[in-house]
Design an enzyme around this catalytic site. Structure first.
Site, PDB file in Angstrom:
ATOM      1  CG  ASP A  65     -29.929 -23.253 -18.907  1.00  0.00           C
ATOM      2  OD1 ASP A  65     -30.089 -22.865 -17.433  1.00  0.00           O
ATOM      3  OD2 ASP A  65     -29.452 -22.483 -19.275  1.00  0.00           O
ATOM      4  CE  LYS A  98     -30.409 -20.572 -28.759  1.00  0.00           C
ATOM      5  NZ  LYS A  98     -30.385 -21.402 -27.733  1.00  0.00           N
ATOM      6  CB  ALA A 109     -34.294 -12.886 -26.432  1.00  0.00           C
ATOM      7  CB  ALA A 119     -27.989 -15.120 -24.308  1.00  0.00           C
ATOM      8  CB  SER A 120     -22.892 -14.325 -23.427  1.00  0.00           C
ATOM      9  OG  SER A 120     -23.248 -15.800 -23.335  1.00  0.00           O
ATOM     10  CB  ALA A 123     -27.300 -17.591 -29.970  1.00  0.00           C
ATOM     11  CD  GLN A 124     -29.049 -10.819 -32.117  1.00  0.00           C
ATOM     12  OE1 GLN A 124     -28.393 -10.537 -30.964  1.00  0.00           O
ATOM     13  NE2 GLN A 124     -28.987 -10.587 -33.174  1.00  0.00           N
ATOM     14  CB  VAL A 125     -34.135 -15.600 -30.040  1.00  0.00           C
ATOM     15  CG1 VAL A 125     -35.532 -16.442 -31.086  1.00  0.00           C
ATOM     16  CG2 VAL A 125     -33.640 -16.954 -29.642  1.00  0.00           C
TER      17      VAL A 125
HETATM   18  N1  LIG Z   1     -39.567 -21.218 -29.585  1.00  0.00           N
HETATM   19  C1  LIG Z   1     -39.946 -20.786 -29.443  1.00  0.00           C
HETATM   20  N2  LIG Z   1     -41.177 -19.347 -29.160  1.00  0.00           N
HETATM   21  C2  LIG Z   1     -41.502 -18.222 -28.760  1.00  0.00           C
HETATM   22  N3  LIG Z   1     -40.082 -17.381 -28.273  1.00  0.00           N
HETATM   23  C3  LIG Z   1     -38.495 -18.397 -28.064  1.00  0.00           C
HETATM   24  C4  LIG Z   1     -38.947 -19.363 -28.693  1.00  0.00           C
HETATM   25  N4  LIG Z   1     -37.020 -19.785 -29.050  1.00  0.00           N
HETATM   26  C5  LIG Z   1     -36.634 -18.705 -28.125  1.00  0.00           C
HETATM   27  N5  LIG Z   1     -37.442 -17.661 -27.811  1.00  0.00           N
HETATM   28  C6  LIG Z   1     -37.349 -16.849 -27.371  1.00  0.00           C
HETATM   29  O1  LIG Z   1     -35.834 -16.207 -27.793  1.00  0.00           O
HETATM   30  C7  LIG Z   1     -35.809 -16.229 -25.681  1.00  0.00           C
HETATM   31  C8  LIG Z   1     -33.593 -16.932 -25.754  1.00  0.00           C
HETATM   32  O2  LIG Z   1     -34.025 -18.327 -26.435  1.00  0.00           O
HETATM   33  P1  LIG Z   1     -32.670 -19.172 -26.037  1.00  0.00           P
HETATM   34  O3  LIG Z   1     -33.136 -20.437 -27.287  1.00  0.00           O
HETATM   35  O4  LIG Z   1     -33.620 -19.559 -24.159  1.00  0.00           O
HETATM   36  O5  LIG Z   1     -31.745 -18.947 -26.074  1.00  0.00           O
HETATM   37  P2  LIG Z   1     -30.556 -18.666 -24.740  1.00  0.00           P
HETATM   38  O6  LIG Z   1     -29.797 -20.151 -25.043  1.00  0.00           O
HETATM   39  O7  LIG Z   1     -29.944 -18.282 -25.464  1.00  0.00           O
HETATM   40  O8  LIG Z   1     -30.925 -18.917 -24.018  1.00  0.00           O
HETATM   41  C9  LIG Z   1     -35.826 -16.968 -25.371  1.00  0.00           C
HETATM   42  O9  LIG Z   1     -36.461 -16.945 -23.542  1.00  0.00           O
HETATM   43  C10 LIG Z   1     -37.741 -17.020 -25.152  1.00  0.00           C
HETATM   44  O10 LIG Z   1     -37.674 -15.481 -25.260  1.00  0.00           O
END
Ligand SMILES: Nc1ncnc2c1ncn2[C@@H]1O[C@H](COP(=O)(O)OP(=O)(O)O)[C@@H](O)[C@H]1O
Ligand SMILES: [Mg+2]
Length: 520
Positions: free
Chosen positions: A288, A153, A132, A134-135, A137-139
């Site tokens: 959020d 992240k 995933a 976003a603007s 960070a990425q995961v």
């Molecule tokens: N602990 C986690 N377990 C499973 N998926 C995760 C986890 N953390 C993040 N993700 C996946 O990564 C995406 C982006 O993470 P998030 O922390 O929401 O970042 P952002 O601030 O960019 O929205 C989430 O919508 C989810 O799909």
């Protein structure tokens, strides 16, 4: 100097992108600006691209997406200010997407190496491609050397510098707007950009997100409604956050709605109760609450992720909001009005009765109707309108709470179209009120009173001296009780009001203390 010139040129680019999207002076709002701005807007529209969105907020959102991360964040924060913007504009703006292409794996690896001082392979057994982006960070998905699955992240490379540059442009625009269009002062563009700047910069330090997650996690365990992933502090840093991987489905996944293994009604209830319980009982809330930030595991546990923005309520704000909700549930409009006046949110030149009557106009139509027909969001929007009529200064934290409550209600209604906000809120709010008004709350009030009494007693010697001096002055005929003057002539410098006030205050505190004790 060089920086200001560079910022100025960046601002021109920003202006150009807005012009291209007809978002600089949207035709819809031409009537609200001075003639020269209107003329400029009219001319600029010649350069706008074709096939633009109908909604001015959506056009603005499209321009912000094109302009980059700081603008996207700015737009997201702006879209939370339903209290000061046209609702149609806000609706369009809330479509702002925070999805951008991921950055390369090589760069992600370099960020990890810089944070850990060693290649990622020394700390992790596996690391996936980004899942995933976003603007900010990425995961990635990864595994620790012992096989534990984690989410990693990583901040975008150089995002802090890029944000700083863009934020400087926004500061310049706000300054110019207040200077050239003084009418915009009411909306406070300068202070708004300052607030957005602080919020954005906080999001750029993932240690703070870890801290926020950990704080909410404590509340989560106590409420029992939801969970927060475990944090691996030793692997985290300013640019990297490592947390427990959660296996399950995000609530944004539509298949949840039809899959019989998921009890959507129950999930919706948990979502709302998680939000209310942390807000009213612990004074913190996930600010959020969209579906992408909630995961349901196979055993039905709700897990909240992404603590980039944390809302906070002071004990006074917690109580204030709980009382408002409780007042609406119990149809006690006078009480809600009193709470507003007590908190000092409504200026004293309005009357409690008028305010209560306005609240009744919001609350009464709700009753006797099916809960599923009454949207909490609509009620809150109406409340915003009332606050304007009664010159209420809205507190930023409360606006954030109300906006998040609307967002949360939206999530619940998607899961359960018959979602009953009022019935779900009642047990939480009632428990919170019982605590406030019950033994714990009274003890709190009692201790508050004792503290005030102590402070008063500390000042008592001064007050007695003043009273003695006052008595003396009175006997000498030096006291003038007419308006604007405590004493006539240049005789001893004592204020008449002060000792009387202290004596009255002392008496009140003592009575308050006696009352609190008698209630046990
Ligand atoms: N602990 C986690 N377990 C499973 N998926 C995760 C986890 N953390 C993040 N993700 C996946 O990564 C995406 C982006 O993470 P998030 O922390 O929401 O970042 P952002 O601030 O960019 O929205 C989430 O919508 C989810 O799909
Ligand atoms: Mg997220």
């Amino acid at each position: 100097m060089f920086r200001t010139i560079a910022t100025f040129f960046r601002m021109l680019r920003t202006g150009w992108v807005l012009v291209r999207h007809d978002a600089l002076v949207p035709a819809e709002y031409a009537g609200a600006v001075p003639w020269f701005v209107r003329l400029f807007g009219g001319l600029s529209r010649i350069f706008a691209i074709r096939g633009r969105a109908e909604n001015p907020g959506e056009r603005f959102a499209n321009a912000l997406e094109k302009l980059g991360p700081a603008y996207i964040k700015f737009g997201q924060i702006l879209s939370t200010r339903g209290d000061m913007l046209d609702p149609i504009f806000v609706k369009g703006l809330s479509r702002l997407k925070d999805k951008v292409p991921p950055f390369e794996m090589k760069k992600a690896e370099a960020m990890l190496a810089a944070e850990w001082g060693m290649p990622w392979q020394d700390r992790l057994a596996t690391l996936s491609e980004p899942i995933a982006a976003a603007s900010v960070a990425q995961v990635h998905k990864g595994t620790l050397t012992d096989g534990t699955k984690v989410a990693v992240k990583i901040l975008r490379p150089n995002i802090r510098e890029a944000m700083r540059r863009d934020m400087n442009v926004l500061h310049m625009v706000a300054n110019l707007a207040e200077f050239f269009v003084p009418d915009t002062k009411r909306l406070g563009p300068k202070s708004f950009v300052n607030t957005a700047d602080r919020a954005v910069m906080l999001e750029l330090d993932l240690r703070l997100e870890a801290a926020a997650a950990s704080e909410v996690s404590e509340a989560a365990i106590e409420t029992g409604f939801f969970k927060v992933p475990e944090i691996y502090w030793d692997l985290g840093g300013k640019d990297v956050l490592v947390i427990e991987w959660i296996d399950g489905k995000a609530l944004s996944d539509d298949t949840i709605l039809t899959d019989p293994n998921y009890d959507c009604q129950d999930i919706g209830r948990k979502v709302m109760q998680s939000f209310l319980a942390t807000s009213f009982d612990y004074g913190v809330f996930h600010a959020d609450m969209h579906e992408g930030n909630m995961i349901v595991t196979d055993d039905g546990t709700l897990v909240l992720i992404d603590f980039g923005i944390l809302g906070r309520l002071s004990p006074k704000e917690q109580r204030f909001h709980a009382e408002i909700l409780y007042g609406f549930i119990k149809r006690d409009y006078l009480r809600i009005a009193e709470v507003h006046f007590e908190a000092g949110y409504v200026p004293a030149h309005h009357t409690i009765e008028d305010f209560a009557s306005a609240l009744r106009s919001v609350g009464e139509p709700i009753f006797g109707r099916l809960a599923s027909d009454v949207s909490m969001s609509r009620v809150l929007m109406q409340l915003f309108e009332i606050t304007e009529i009664f010159d209420m200064e809205m507190q930023p934290q409360l606006i954030m709470l109300q906006k998040t409550m609307m967002q949360t209600e939206g999530v619940c209604r998607r899961l359960d179209p018959k979602f009953d906000m009022w019935a779900t809120a009642e047990p939480i709010v009632a428990a919170s009120m019982r605590r406030e008004l019950g033994i714990e709350g009274r003890l709190g009030d009692f201790l508050d009173n004792m503290d005030r009494a102590r402070r008063t007693l500390e000042k008592l010697p001064d007050a007695t001296e003043n009273i003695a001096a006052l008595a003396q002055a009175w006997a000498n005929g030096d006291v003038d009780l007419s308006k604007n003057s405590g004493l006539n002539g240049s005789s001893p410098k004592i204020s008449v009001t002060k000792p009387i006030a202290w004596a009255g205050f002392g008496a009140l505190v003592t009575l308050g203390g006696i009352w609190a004790v008698s209630q046990f």
